[in-house]
Design a protein around this motif. Structure first.
Motif, PDB file in Angstrom:
ATOM      1  N   PRO A 108       0.818  -1.214   0.000  1.00  0.00           N
ATOM      2  CA  PRO A 108       0.000   0.000   0.000  1.00  0.00           C
ATOM      3  C   PRO A 108       0.853   1.266   0.000  1.00  0.00           C
ATOM      4  CG  PRO A 108       0.286  -0.762   2.242  1.00  0.00           C
ATOM      5  CD  PRO A 108       1.131  -1.660   1.373  1.00  0.00           C
ATOM      6  N   GLY A 109       0.279   2.347  -0.491  1.00  0.00           N
ATOM      7  CA  GLY A 109       1.000   3.609  -0.437  1.00  0.00           C
ATOM      8  C   GLY A 109       0.286   4.682  -1.219  1.00  0.00           C
ATOM      9  N   SER A 110       0.891   5.865  -1.227  1.00  0.00           N
ATOM     10  CA  SER A 110       0.315   6.984  -1.967  1.00  0.00           C
ATOM     11  C   SER A 110       0.736   6.927  -3.439  1.00  0.00           C
ATOM     12  CB  SER A 110       0.780   8.306  -1.373  1.00  0.00           C
ATOM     13  OG  SER A 110       0.586   8.305   0.018  1.00  0.00           O
ATOM     14  N   ALA A 135      -3.681   4.365  -2.099  1.00  0.00           N
ATOM     15  CA  ALA A 135      -4.624   4.891  -1.104  1.00  0.00           C
ATOM     16  C   ALA A 135      -5.359   6.097  -1.672  1.00  0.00           C
ATOM     17  CB  ALA A 135      -3.878   5.271   0.163  1.00  0.00           C
ATOM     18  N   TYR A 172      -5.980   9.817   0.784  1.00  0.00           N
ATOM     19  CA  TYR A 172      -5.150   9.821   1.984  1.00  0.00           C
ATOM     20  C   TYR A 172      -4.444  11.178   2.104  1.00  0.00           C
ATOM     21  CZ  TYR A 172      -1.335   8.821   5.115  1.00  0.00           C
ATOM     22  OH  TYR A 172      -0.437   8.883   6.134  1.00  0.00           O
ATOM     23  N   PHE A 211      -7.590   1.570  -2.864  1.00  0.00           N
ATOM     24  CA  PHE A 211      -8.388   1.278  -1.672  1.00  0.00           C
ATOM     25  C   PHE A 211      -8.698   2.568  -0.945  1.00  0.00           C
ATOM     26  CE2 PHE A 211      -5.780   1.701   2.237  1.00  0.00           C
ATOM     27  CZ  PHE A 211      -4.526   1.934   1.686  1.00  0.00           C
ATOM     28  N   GLY A 237     -10.311   3.945   3.063  1.00  0.00           N
ATOM     29  CA  GLY A 237     -10.653   3.477   4.401  1.00  0.00           C
ATOM     30  C   GLY A 237      -9.485   2.744   5.022  1.00  0.00           C
ATOM     31  N   LEU A 238      -9.826   1.844   5.926  1.00  0.00           N
ATOM     32  CA  LEU A 238      -8.807   1.153   6.719  1.00  0.00           C
ATOM     33  C   LEU A 238      -8.068   0.094   5.886  1.00  0.00           C
ATOM     34  CD1 LEU A 238      -8.055   1.386   9.731  1.00  0.00           C
ATOM     35  CD2 LEU A 238      -9.577  -0.563  10.149  1.00  0.00           C
ATOM     36  N   LEU A 239      -6.750   0.172   5.932  1.00  0.00           N
ATOM     37  CA  LEU A 239      -5.940  -0.782   5.171  1.00  0.00           C
ATOM     38  C   LEU A 239      -6.254  -2.230   5.554  1.00  0.00           C
ATOM     39  CD1 LEU A 239      -3.594  -1.477   3.257  1.00  0.00           C
ATOM     40  CD2 LEU A 239      -2.032  -1.044   5.173  1.00  0.00           C
ATOM     41  N   ARG A 276       5.978  -3.295   3.101  1.00  0.00           N
ATOM     42  CA  ARG A 276       6.414  -1.894   3.187  1.00  0.00           C
ATOM     43  C   ARG A 276       7.924  -1.845   2.978  1.00  0.00           C
ATOM     44  NH1 ARG A 276       3.307   2.463   2.847  1.00  0.00           N
ATOM     45  NH2 ARG A 276       4.414   3.609   4.469  1.00  0.00           N
ATOM     46  N   TYR A 326       8.037   5.338  12.201  1.00  0.00           N
ATOM     47  CA  TYR A 326       6.698   5.466  11.628  1.00  0.00           C
ATOM     48  C   TYR A 326       6.191   4.094  11.165  1.00  0.00           C
ATOM     49  CZ  TYR A 326       3.420   6.732   7.806  1.00  0.00           C
ATOM     50  OH  TYR A 326       2.350   6.833   6.954  1.00  0.00           O
ATOM     51  N   MET A 365       2.929   1.886  12.543  1.00  0.00           N
ATOM     52  CA  MET A 365       1.857   1.412  11.648  1.00  0.00           C
ATOM     53  C   MET A 365       1.732  -0.103  11.699  1.00  0.00           C
ATOM     54  SD  MET A 365       1.116   3.321   8.123  1.00  0.00           S
ATOM     55  CE  MET A 365       2.610   2.899   7.303  1.00  0.00           C
ATOM     56  N   MET A 400       0.202  -1.244  15.002  1.00  0.00           N
ATOM     57  CA  MET A 400      -1.220  -0.903  15.059  1.00  0.00           C
ATOM     58  C   MET A 400      -2.022  -1.815  14.129  1.00  0.00           C
ATOM     59  SD  MET A 400      -2.897   1.039  16.909  1.00  0.00           S
ATOM     60  CE  MET A 400      -2.171   2.566  17.446  1.00  0.00           C
ATOM     61  N   ASN A 401      -1.482  -2.044  12.960  1.00  0.00           N
ATOM     62  CA  ASN A 401      -2.165  -2.934  12.016  1.00  0.00           C
ATOM     63  C   ASN A 401      -2.260  -4.351  12.557  1.00  0.00           C
ATOM     64  OD1 ASN A 401      -2.840  -1.075  10.043  1.00  0.00           O
ATOM     65  ND2 ASN A 401      -0.882  -1.286   8.975  1.00  0.00           N
TER      66      ASN A 401
HETATM   67  O1  PNS Z   1       3.173   5.813   1.009  1.00  0.00           O
HETATM   68  P1  PNS Z   1       2.586   6.287   2.288  1.00  0.00           P
HETATM   69  O2  PNS Z   1       1.972   7.636   2.093  1.00  0.00           O
HETATM   70  O3  PNS Z   1       3.570   6.249   3.414  1.00  0.00           O
HETATM   71  O4  PNS Z   1       1.377   5.292   2.669  1.00  0.00           O
HETATM   72  C1  PNS Z   1       0.723   5.329   3.909  1.00  0.00           C
HETATM   73  C2  PNS Z   1      -0.531   4.436   3.881  1.00  0.00           C
HETATM   74  C3  PNS Z   1      -1.495   4.955   2.826  1.00  0.00           C
HETATM   75  C4  PNS Z   1      -0.124   3.021   3.554  1.00  0.00           C
HETATM   76  C5  PNS Z   1      -1.173   4.466   5.302  1.00  0.00           C
HETATM   77  O5  PNS Z   1      -1.378   5.755   5.706  1.00  0.00           O
HETATM   78  C6  PNS Z   1      -2.493   3.711   5.351  1.00  0.00           C
HETATM   79  O6  PNS Z   1      -2.487   2.512   5.453  1.00  0.00           O
HETATM   80  N1  PNS Z   1      -3.627   4.446   5.265  1.00  0.00           N
HETATM   81  C7  PNS Z   1      -4.950   3.850   5.263  1.00  0.00           C
HETATM   82  C8  PNS Z   1      -5.707   4.157   6.561  1.00  0.00           C
HETATM   83  C9  PNS Z   1      -5.287   3.219   7.684  1.00  0.00           C
HETATM   84  O7  PNS Z   1      -5.471   2.023   7.615  1.00  0.00           O
HETATM   85  N2  PNS Z   1      -4.665   3.809   8.700  1.00  0.00           N
HETATM   86  C10 PNS Z   1      -4.210   3.090   9.879  1.00  0.00           C
HETATM   87  C11 PNS Z   1      -2.707   2.821   9.801  1.00  0.00           C
HETATM   88  S1  PNS Z   1      -2.138   2.078  11.287  1.00  0.00           S
END
Ligand code: PNS
Length: 165
Positions: A14-16, A43, A46, A76, A78-80, A94, A104, A108, A111-112
């Motif tokens: 996932p990513g921007s 995403a 985002y 996608f 919403g929530l990853l 990642r 960072y 993530m 938390m995921n």
């Molecule tokens: O390339 P990036 O911008 O670092 O990607 C970050 C991304 C989009 C992967 C992250 O922010 C994400 O998963 N966003 C979706 C919302 C979500 O699930 N947030 C909780 C993350 S713990």
């Protein structure tokens, strides 16, 4: 319970991807030979002010990943973890370029994992030539007409030129 090793493994990257860089591509190339299916997931919404709209980011990604038959590009929102579950993924991929990314990414990933313990975050390192490369710097340099060669695929370079003049 013993793991079901016979299942094919889908990984979500996932990513921007605003825009995709050669660093992203390097990671995709490395991951495509490890996982059965790799979904590059853009995403939506985002970043509130992206340079490229989602559709254009997807087009560029599709163009540059065309040769990998097990790589798919998707969007996608919403929530990853909801998305990853819906796609039947077992892995979130990642990239980590430098120690500065780690904090960072750790937050993530943890938390995921809390949200969905069955899905594992896997970190991979891009080639060292890309360890300083980011979409943010690419955009900034392109705006000054100072983007060095070899950091983004040709299609991205072209679109950046059109976009920022
Ligand atoms: O390339 P990036 O911008 O670092 O990607 C970050 C991304 C989009 C992967 C992250 O922010 C994400 O998963 N966003 C979706 C919302 C979500 O699930 N947030 C909780 C993350 S713990």
């Amino acid at each position: 319970m013993a793991p079901e090793n016979s299942k094919s493994v889908t990984a979500i990257y996932p990513g921007s991807f605003d825009p995709v860089t050669n660093g992203h591509l390097d990671l995709i190339a490395r991951a495509a030979v490890i996982f059965d299916r790799l979904v590059v997931a853009v995403a939506r919404n985002y970043d509130k002010s992206p340079l490229f709209p989602v559709q254009e980011r997807v087009e560029m990604l599709e163009a540059v990943t065309f040769d990998w038959k097990n790589v798919e590009v998707d969007v996608f929102e919403g929530l990853l973890m909801d998305y990853a579950r819906a796609r039947g993924a077992r892995v979130i991929l990642r990239g980590i370029r430098a120690v500065s990314d780690y904090e960072y990414e750790l937050q993530m990933a943890m938390m995921n994992r809390k949200i969905e313990p069955q899905i594992e975050t896997v970190f991979m390192l891009p080639g060292e030539a890309y360890s300083y490369l980011s979409s943010r710097l690419v955009k900034e340099l392109a705006q000054f007409g100072a983007l060095p060669k070899g950091l983004v695929p040709a299609i991205v370079e072209e679109r950046l030129r059109t976009k920022v003049g």
